[in-house]
Design a protein around this motif. Structure first.
Motif, PDB file in Angstrom:
ATOM      1  N   THR A  49       0.825  -1.218   0.000  1.00 40.90           N
ATOM      2  CA  THR A  49       0.000   0.000   0.000  1.00 40.90           C
ATOM      3  C   THR A  49       0.857   1.265   0.000  1.00 40.90           C
ATOM      4  O   THR A  49       0.393   2.334  -0.421  1.00 40.90           O
ATOM      5  N   SER A  50       2.095   1.175   0.472  1.00 36.01           N
ATOM      6  CA  SER A  50       2.978   2.340   0.470  1.00 36.01           C
ATOM      7  C   SER A  50       3.295   2.796  -0.947  1.00 36.01           C
ATOM      8  O   SER A  50       3.707   3.934  -1.167  1.00 36.01           O
ATOM      9  N   GLY A  53       1.158   5.796  -1.811  1.00 36.89           N
ATOM     10  CA  GLY A  53       1.626   7.023  -1.181  1.00 36.89           C
ATOM     11  C   GLY A  53       2.815   7.622  -1.898  1.00 36.89           C
ATOM     12  O   GLY A  53       2.947   8.849  -1.988  1.00 36.89           O
ATOM     13  N   THR A  56       1.098   9.516  -4.814  1.00 35.12           N
ATOM     14  CA  THR A  56       0.182  10.623  -4.502  1.00 35.12           C
ATOM     15  C   THR A  56       0.870  11.760  -3.758  1.00 35.12           C
ATOM     16  O   THR A  56       0.435  12.910  -3.873  1.00 35.12           O
ATOM     17  N   LEU A  57       1.943  11.471  -3.002  1.00 37.45           N
ATOM     18  CA  LEU A  57       2.621  12.536  -2.251  1.00 37.45           C
ATOM     19  C   LEU A  57       3.228  13.589  -3.176  1.00 37.45           C
ATOM     20  O   LEU A  57       3.000  14.790  -2.968  1.00 37.45           O
ATOM     21  N   SER A 197      -1.190   8.870 -10.228  1.00 39.90           N
ATOM     22  CA  SER A 197      -1.830   8.515  -8.958  1.00 39.90           C
ATOM     23  C   SER A 197      -3.082   7.678  -9.208  1.00 39.90           C
ATOM     24  O   SER A 197      -3.367   6.734  -8.457  1.00 39.90           O
TER      25      SER A 197
END
Length: 254
Positions: A49-50, A53, A56-57, A197
């Motif tokens: 799941t990371s 991130g 999207t970050l 993303s």
């Protein structure tokens, strides 16, 4: 920018076009993510799941910095218009103290202020209007003619000449703020990061229709709204309510 300007402004078509990009890309990514051949080939459990991130970050940070820059331009544009109003008001005071010899200057100042209000202050994204330039030239001519007659006290002439130069500078500053864009490619970058993303979000739910619909729909709608609002704010405009009504009334009075 008020809501009416946002909805029916001159560039609503471009705003709508930018809003469609995340929705169309989200629909295309969903279609690919539920293709049987793709589902058989891809294993979402191999992704942590990371991973999402990490995609999207950068998108969120880049969009936040771009919005901050646009808001700063909006504020600077409004401050410049306010300074124009204050300078016009001060020059009108000087012309009225001067009296009859400065009547032409008083009239030229009023005509220039009204031309600004009708043609440039309300529509922040327009280029310099010819009618406004003509009114400013008329103001310069009126000041020059009274200067040649030497019927005005020296300190009043100095104030009018300084005000003339300040008005010219403020108009130039306003259009510099309006049109300067040191990184025009940033729009392509933010759209690319947003689409990446969406791909990362879909990769975690390949083959799972309910999860794909909820995740892609919510993210794509949020992406579309944010992008469209950012595009709409890219052309600074001024709501004249930010200017004290009494001061604005004095400047625009016929």
């Amino acid at each position: 920018m008020n809501w009416m300007q946002l909805i029916v402004g001159e560039y609503w078509g471009l705003v709508a076009l930018f809003a469609l990009v995340p929705l169309l890309s989200g629909a295309l990514i969903y279609w690919v993510a539920v293709l049987p051949r793709f589902v058989r080939w891809f294993e979402p459990k191999d992704l942590a799941t990371s991973y999402l991130g990490a995609l999207t970050l950068p998108f969120a940070l880049f969009l936040a910095f771009m919005m901050s820059d646009i808001w700063q331009r909006e504020t600077k544009f409004a401050q410049t218009v306010l300074q124009e109003v204050q300078r016009l008001d001060a020059m009108l005071d000087v012309a009225r103290i001067c009296g009859a010899p400065c009547q032409r200057i008083d009239d030229a100042l009023g005509a220039y202020a009204r031309a600004l209000s009708q043609n440039e202050w309300d529509e922040g994204w327009t280029y310099p209007q010819a009618v406004v330039s003509e009114r400013f030239d008329a103001l310069v001519t009126a000041i020059a003619e009274e200067e040649a007659r030497s019927q005005i006290a020296g300190h009043l002439r100095a104030a009018l000449l300084a005000g003339q130069g300040e008005l010219r500078r403020l108009r130039t500053d306003r259009y510099f703020i309006l049109h300067v864009d040191l990184a025009p490619h940033r729009w392509a970058v933010v759209v690319l990061l947003g689409v990446l993303s969406q791909i990362g979000l879909a990769a975690l739910h390949v083959g799972k229709r309910p999860q794909l619909i909820i995740s892609l729909a919510t993210f794509s709608i949020a992406f579309a709204v944010t992008l469209a609002y950012t595009v709409a704010l890219a052309w600074p405009t001024v709501d004249e309510n930010i200017i004290p009504r009494e001061e604005l009334t004095r400047v625009l009075a016929p």
